[in-house]
Design a protein around this motif. Structure first.
Motif, PDB file in Angstrom:
ATOM      1  N   ASP A 134       0.832  -1.201   0.000  1.00  0.00           N
ATOM      2  CA  ASP A 134       0.000   0.000   0.000  1.00  0.00           C
ATOM      3  C   ASP A 134       0.871   1.256   0.000  1.00  0.00           C
ATOM      4  O   ASP A 134       0.585   2.230  -0.708  1.00  0.00           O
ATOM      5  N   ALA A 135       1.945   1.240   0.788  1.00  0.00           N
ATOM      6  CA  ALA A 135       2.819   2.405   0.859  1.00  0.00           C
ATOM      7  C   ALA A 135       3.549   2.636  -0.464  1.00  0.00           C
ATOM      8  O   ALA A 135       3.737   3.776  -0.890  1.00  0.00           O
ATOM      9  N   LEU A 136       3.945   1.555  -1.114  1.00  0.00           N
ATOM     10  CA  LEU A 136       4.700   1.671  -2.357  1.00  0.00           C
ATOM     11  C   LEU A 136       3.820   2.022  -3.548  1.00  0.00           C
ATOM     12  O   LEU A 136       4.258   2.717  -4.476  1.00  0.00           O
ATOM     13  N   LEU A 137       2.569   1.526  -3.533  1.00  0.00           N
ATOM     14  CA  LEU A 137       1.700   1.686  -4.693  1.00  0.00           C
ATOM     15  C   LEU A 137       0.522   2.616  -4.438  1.00  0.00           C
ATOM     16  O   LEU A 137      -0.326   2.788  -5.309  1.00  0.00           O
ATOM     17  N   GLY A 138       0.450   3.189  -3.248  1.00  0.00           N
ATOM     18  CA  GLY A 138      -0.678   4.047  -2.895  1.00  0.00           C
ATOM     19  C   GLY A 138      -0.604   5.396  -3.564  1.00  0.00           C
ATOM     20  O   GLY A 138      -0.104   5.555  -4.679  1.00  0.00           O
ATOM     21  N   ALA A 139      -1.044   6.415  -2.841  1.00  0.00           N
ATOM     22  CA  ALA A 139      -1.173   7.750  -3.432  1.00  0.00           C
ATOM     23  C   ALA A 139       0.150   8.263  -3.992  1.00  0.00           C
ATOM     24  O   ALA A 139       0.193   8.867  -5.054  1.00  0.00           O
ATOM     25  N   GLY A 140       1.224   8.019  -3.273  1.00  0.00           N
ATOM     26  CA  GLY A 140       2.508   8.521  -3.748  1.00  0.00           C
ATOM     27  C   GLY A 140       3.330   7.482  -4.463  1.00  0.00           C
ATOM     28  O   GLY A 140       4.508   7.719  -4.730  1.00  0.00           O
ATOM     29  N   GLY A 141       2.722   6.340  -4.762  1.00  0.00           N
ATOM     30  CA  GLY A 141       3.506   5.248  -5.317  1.00  0.00           C
ATOM     31  C   GLY A 141       3.302   4.983  -6.784  1.00  0.00           C
ATOM     32  O   GLY A 141       3.707   3.940  -7.290  1.00  0.00           O
ATOM     33  N   ALA A 142       2.676   5.899  -7.509  1.00  0.00           N
ATOM     34  CA  ALA A 142       2.481   5.691  -8.939  1.00  0.00           C
ATOM     35  C   ALA A 142       3.835   5.592  -9.637  1.00  0.00           C
ATOM     36  O   ALA A 142       4.791   6.258  -9.279  1.00  0.00           O
ATOM     37  N   GLY A 143       3.884   4.774 -10.646  1.00  0.00           N
ATOM     38  CA  GLY A 143       5.111   4.593 -11.392  1.00  0.00           C
ATOM     39  C   GLY A 143       6.043   3.570 -10.784  1.00  0.00           C
ATOM     40  O   GLY A 143       7.137   3.342 -11.297  1.00  0.00           O
ATOM     41  N   ARG A 144       5.637   2.939  -9.702  1.00  0.00           N
ATOM     42  CA  ARG A 144       6.477   1.962  -9.038  1.00  0.00           C
ATOM     43  C   ARG A 144       6.089   0.555  -9.462  1.00  0.00           C
ATOM     44  O   ARG A 144       4.937   0.273  -9.806  1.00  0.00           O
ATOM     45  N   ALA A 154       4.219 -20.340  -2.099  1.00  0.00           N
ATOM     46  CA  ALA A 154       4.249 -19.405  -0.974  1.00  0.00           C
ATOM     47  C   ALA A 154       3.039 -18.481  -0.942  1.00  0.00           C
ATOM     48  O   ALA A 154       2.838 -17.766   0.042  1.00  0.00           O
ATOM     49  N   GLY A 155       2.245 -18.453  -2.016  1.00  0.00           N
ATOM     50  CA  GLY A 155       1.057 -17.609  -2.051  1.00  0.00           C
ATOM     51  C   GLY A 155       1.276 -16.254  -2.687  1.00  0.00           C
ATOM     52  O   GLY A 155       0.559 -15.292  -2.391  1.00  0.00           O
ATOM     53  N   LYS A 156       2.235 -16.164  -3.598  1.00  0.00           N
ATOM     54  CA  LYS A 156       2.551 -14.880  -4.241  1.00  0.00           C
ATOM     55  C   LYS A 156       1.396 -14.367  -5.092  1.00  0.00           C
ATOM     56  O   LYS A 156       1.048 -13.181  -5.050  1.00  0.00           O
ATOM     57  N   SER A 157       0.801 -15.254  -5.894  1.00  0.00           N
ATOM     58  CA  SER A 157      -0.282 -14.818  -6.775  1.00  0.00           C
ATOM     59  C   SER A 157      -1.498 -14.369  -5.974  1.00  0.00           C
ATOM     60  O   SER A 157      -2.121 -13.346  -6.303  1.00  0.00           O
ATOM     61  N   ALA A 158      -1.840 -15.119  -4.930  1.00  0.00           N
ATOM     62  CA  ALA A 158      -2.977 -14.727  -4.095  1.00  0.00           C
ATOM     63  C   ALA A 158      -2.740 -13.343  -3.501  1.00  0.00           C
ATOM     64  O   ALA A 158      -3.648 -12.492  -3.481  1.00  0.00           O
ATOM     65  N   LEU A 159      -1.537 -13.100  -3.032  1.00  0.00           N
ATOM     66  CA  LEU A 159      -1.219 -11.788  -2.463  1.00  0.00           C
ATOM     67  C   LEU A 159      -1.298 -10.706  -3.528  1.00  0.00           C
ATOM     68  O   LEU A 159      -1.834  -9.610  -3.282  1.00  0.00           O
ATOM     69  N   ALA A 160      -0.796 -10.989  -4.729  1.00  0.00           N
ATOM     70  CA  ALA A 160      -0.833 -10.005  -5.812  1.00  0.00           C
ATOM     71  C   ALA A 160      -2.265  -9.622  -6.164  1.00  0.00           C
ATOM     72  O   ALA A 160      -2.585  -8.444  -6.379  1.00  0.00           O
ATOM     73  N   PHE A 161      -3.148 -10.626  -6.244  1.00  0.00           N
ATOM     74  CA  PHE A 161      -4.542 -10.333  -6.583  1.00  0.00           C
ATOM     75  C   PHE A 161      -5.195  -9.459  -5.512  1.00  0.00           C
ATOM     76  O   PHE A 161      -5.963  -8.535  -5.827  1.00  0.00           O
ATOM     77  N   HIS A 162      -4.885  -9.727  -4.251  1.00  0.00           N
ATOM     78  CA  HIS A 162      -5.440  -8.901  -3.176  1.00  0.00           C
ATOM     79  C   HIS A 162      -4.917  -7.472  -3.278  1.00  0.00           C
ATOM     80  O   HIS A 162      -5.678  -6.514  -3.091  1.00  0.00           O
ATOM     81  N   ILE A 163      -3.633  -7.320  -3.569  1.00  0.00           N
ATOM     82  CA  ILE A 163      -3.065  -5.976  -3.719  1.00  0.00           C
ATOM     83  C   ILE A 163      -3.751  -5.240  -4.864  1.00  0.00           C
ATOM     84  O   ILE A 163      -4.147  -4.074  -4.736  1.00  0.00           O
ATOM     85  N   GLY A 164      -3.918  -5.917  -6.002  1.00  0.00           N
ATOM     86  CA  GLY A 164      -4.555  -5.294  -7.151  1.00  0.00           C
ATOM     87  C   GLY A 164      -5.984  -4.887  -6.878  1.00  0.00           C
ATOM     88  O   GLY A 164      -6.406  -3.759  -7.214  1.00  0.00           O
ATOM     89  N   HIS A 165      -6.761  -5.790  -6.270  1.00  0.00           N
ATOM     90  CA  HIS A 165      -8.163  -5.465  -5.985  1.00  0.00           C
ATOM     91  C   HIS A 165      -8.274  -4.332  -4.957  1.00  0.00           C
ATOM     92  O   HIS A 165      -9.200  -3.509  -5.031  1.00  0.00           O
ATOM     93  N   ARG A 166      -7.334  -4.274  -4.006  1.00  0.00           N
ATOM     94  CA  ARG A 166      -7.342  -3.175  -3.027  1.00  0.00           C
ATOM     95  C   ARG A 166      -7.078  -1.839  -3.717  1.00  0.00           C
ATOM     96  O   ARG A 166      -7.710  -0.824  -3.393  1.00  0.00           O
TER      97      ARG A 166
END
Length: 501
Positions: A134-144, A154-166
């Motif tokens: 959230d900190a990296l991709l949130g309001a100030g994290g565009a372009g990252r 390890a659950g990388k894809s599940a975590l990625a989908f949650h990050i994207g939907h958030r």
């Protein structure tokens, strides 16, 4: 034709051309003019009209890499000219070319979408990783660009989908959404060709087929141009390596957010923030097991449930597999999930296939070392012991261990020290009995046992400390325990106690 020339090694068209160049050198390095003359002679004898005979420049292009649509007829004619009509050799090259073209066709089959998958598996734990994302991709994290890397399951894809939907739910994504499954682990076919992925992305961005450039660089440039002023989300799941990823990054499109998952440690790319995805904590492991199996299924036997999560090394995929088995087999008591049955169930349920996919991507030296590591107790081990086990120089052992660590099949625990996850060790135990002859196994055991005996003798004035259980202790039965019964394994020189067997 010498055995060093093996067109069957080629997996891509560029690799096939590299083998063809070696064949040209083996044949005395005839000039392109001479090869063209031989092709013309052969086609004249075969009755082919002069209008079909290739120009010298066309024959020369057969030795150039980066070709997407090769003239297979001409390539085989060039091989025929170089092997001087040897039908056995020509047959081997013909078969290799068919295999390469089949791989290329499969790699061009791309799963790309303008939305994220609607179904999301339950996400247990990972609160810290979500906060970082959230900190990296949130309001100030565009372009990252955030890279979620970790071992198989390890659950990388599940975590990625949650990050994207958030991000989407929070209104951070006002532009297009692009999602592609890149098949880096090779489970469902060869890794996706980035040229084909870009074609799919460009179509999703509204570019008609006649406006899509032919080459990789031109497609990447247009892709980045179209994303330059958009608040887009690009999700690239299961990246194979840097070469596959590089053209798919939005580049200087500073308003885009990119989420990447991979089993590899990616190097040499700017603008990537890596978030390692480890196994779960003991409490998170118990919560995942309870979520999948059902709270009533675990009952009040917390001690047995914790023992199960410890035996599985807190591995998310393995915990989900066992949780499903518990839910579907109510007659099994928790005490039945012990040692070999537990590991076997996890392997049969999908862990083996997931680990095998990572294993298949390894170079030969690292693959063989992974199997030999099964002979060492599930314990931290140093590079010198590994060198003795594999009968190779320390530098080679370190390079192969680092390759395993980059693929998240081994973990660095200190300078020159490594360990295998429980499931990786169990997988290696399975494979060594299949892939290594018994005589090689006995020799490797003798070498590493002699190494420890010599080390103990050299340090007899300062006895090695007794091993103490610690994080990741493994009560699972070790197949070669008898050979190690009297061996005292050392601790790390930095003062950290080695993990117990």
């Amino acid at each position: 034709m010498p055995q060093a020339l093996d067109p069957g090694r080629a997996r891509t068209m560029d690799e096939f051309i590299a083998e063809l160049r070696l064949l040209k050198a083996w044949a005395g390095n005839p000039s392109i003019t001479e090869i063209t003359r031989r092709v013309h002679t052969a086609w004249h004898k075969a009755g082919r009209p002069r209008s079909e005979w290739p120009a010298r420049s066309t024959v020369g292009n057969c030795f150039q890499v980066g070709r997407r649509r090769p003239n297979t007829d001409l390539l085989l004619a060039v091989v025929h000219a170089l092997v001087e009509g040897d039908e056995a050799s020509l047959s081997a090259w013909r078969q290799a070319l068919r295999a390469v073209l089949g791989e290329a066709e499969a790699a061009a089959q791309v799963s790309a979408y303008d939305r994220l998958p609607d179904t999301r598996p339950p996400l247990i734990g990972r609160a810290g990783l979500l906060r970082q994302a959230d900190a990296l991709l949130g309001a100030g994290g565009a372009g990252r660009a955030v890279v979620l890397e970790g071992m198989a399951g390890a659950g990388k894809s599940a975590l990625a989908f949650h990050i994207g939907h958030r991000l989407i739910a929070a209104g951070k994504i006002a532009g297009p959404v692009l999602f592609a499954q890149l098949r880096g682990c090779g489970v469902d076919g060869p890794a996706a060709d980035p040229t084909a992925v870009l074609e799919s992305f460009l179509r999703l961005l509204g570019v008609s087929g006649d406006r899509i450039p032919y080459g990789l660089d031109a497609r990447a440039a247009l892709y980045r141009q179209l994303l330059a002023d958009t608040q887009a989300l690009v999700m690239l799941d299961d990246v194979a390596d840097e070469d596959q990823l590089r053209p798919l990054l939005p580049g200087t499109a500073r308003t885009c957010r990119t989420v990447i998952t991979t089993r590899q440690t990616l190097r040499g790319l700017d603008g990537l923030t890596k978030l390692p995805v480890p196994t779960l904590s003991p409490d998170e492991s118990l919560e995942l097991l309870r979520t999948v199996a059902g709270a009533q299924r675990l009952g009040s036997d917390a001690a047995s449930a914790h023992r199960i999560t410890d035996l599985l090394g807190h591995h998310p995929l393995a915990l989900s597999i066992i949780g499903r088995h518990m839910r579907e087999h109510p007659a099994w008591a928790l005490a039945d999930y012990y040692r070999e049955p537990l590991t076997t169930l996890a392997m049969e349920g999908g862990a083996r296939a997931s680990l095998a996919a990572s294993d298949m991507q390894l170079p030969t030296g690292a693959r063989r070392l992974l199997r030999l590591l099964a002979l060492h107790p599930p314990h931290e081990l140093d590079v010198h012991a590994v060198a003795a086990l594999a009968d190779q120089p320390v530098a080679t052992a370190r390079r192969n261990l680092d390759t395993l660590a980059a693929a998240h099949l081994a973990e660095r625990t200190g300078p020159g020290w490594y360990r295998l996850h429980d499931l990786v060790h169990a997988y290696a135990e399975e494979r060594i009995c299949i892939d290594e002859p018994a005589s090689h196994i006995r020799q490797a055991l003798r070498r590493v046992l002699a190494h420890y005996e010599n080390r103990t003798a050299a340090n007899s004035s300062a006895p090695l400390p007794a091993r103490q259980p610690g994080r990741g202790a493994r009560p699972r039965r070790f197949k070669h325990a008898e050979a190690w019964a009297d061996v005292k394994l050392p601790s790390r020189p930095d003062g950290h106690q080695a993990l117990a067997a």
